[in-house]
Write a protein that holds these residues in place. Structure first.
Motif, PDB file in Angstrom:
ATOM      1  N   MET A   1       8.455   0.035  -9.708  1.00 42.15           N
ATOM      2  CA  MET A   1       7.340   0.360  -8.859  1.00 42.15           C
ATOM      3  C   MET A   1       7.119   1.862  -8.980  1.00 42.15           C
ATOM      4  N   ARG A  32      16.093   5.302  -8.048  1.00 38.31           N
ATOM      5  CA  ARG A  32      14.948   5.945  -7.409  1.00 38.31           C
ATOM      6  C   ARG A  32      14.844   7.377  -7.912  1.00 38.31           C
ATOM      7  N   LEU A  58      16.292  -3.020  -1.327  1.00 39.44           N
ATOM      8  CA  LEU A  58      14.986  -2.722  -1.908  1.00 39.44           C
ATOM      9  C   LEU A  58      13.882  -2.862  -0.858  1.00 39.44           C
ATOM     10  N   LYS A  62      11.301   0.059   0.444  1.00 35.82           N
ATOM     11  CA  LYS A  62       9.844  -0.113   0.438  1.00 35.82           C
ATOM     12  C   LYS A  62       9.268   0.106   1.838  1.00 35.82           C
ATOM     13  N   ARG A  65       9.018   3.762   2.470  1.00 34.87           N
ATOM     14  CA  ARG A  65       7.899   4.360   1.725  1.00 34.87           C
ATOM     15  C   ARG A  65       6.598   4.186   2.486  1.00 34.87           C
ATOM     16  N   LYS A  66       6.456   3.063   3.196  1.00 31.59           N
ATOM     17  CA  LYS A  66       5.230   2.814   3.955  1.00 31.59           C
ATOM     18  C   LYS A  66       5.035   3.826   5.075  1.00 31.59           C
ATOM     19  N   PHE A  78       0.816   2.778  -4.958  1.00 36.71           N
ATOM     20  CA  PHE A  78       1.699   2.182  -5.962  1.00 36.71           C
ATOM     21  C   PHE A  78       0.885   1.562  -7.082  1.00 36.71           C
ATOM     22  N   ASN A  81       4.446  -2.764 -10.045  1.00 34.26           N
ATOM     23  CA  ASN A  81       5.382  -3.478  -9.192  1.00 34.26           C
ATOM     24  C   ASN A  81       6.679  -3.759  -9.947  1.00 34.26           C
TER      25      ASN A  81
END
Length: 87
Positions: A1, A32, A58, A62, A65-66, A78, A81
């Motif tokens: 991603m 990462r 994971l 994610k 990140r939001k 993004f 994926n």
């Protein structure tokens, strides 16, 4: 991603990459990398024995990140994926 945030008015050019793979010993590895585009940035590698553990971690990454907009002032868009080949 792969995620990017570009805003020339605010001088922001950030990138975030996240990948999931398996190593030679069968462990699930999450890699990462993040930082300003064009620099070495920072990174982290984490390994998990079970797929379920890696997918749970994971999902947590994610979710974090939001919330980037609220925490660091950028919203990542993004562009790719994660796909994990079965094996």
């Amino acid at each position: 991603m792969d995620g990017r945030d570009l805003d020339s008015d605010r001088n922001i050019a950030r990138e975030y990459t996240l990948s999931l793979s398996r190593d030679l010993f069968g462990w699930y590895v999450i890699e990462r990398h993040w930082g300003r585009i064009g620099t070495a940035g920072q990174g982290r590698v984490e390994a998990f024995r079970e797929r379920r553990q890696s997918l749970r971690h994971l999902a947590a990454i994610k979710a974090r990140r939001k919330s980037a907009k609220k925490r660091i002032g950028v919203t990542y868009r993004f562009v790719k994926n994660i796909v994990l080949a079965s094996g």
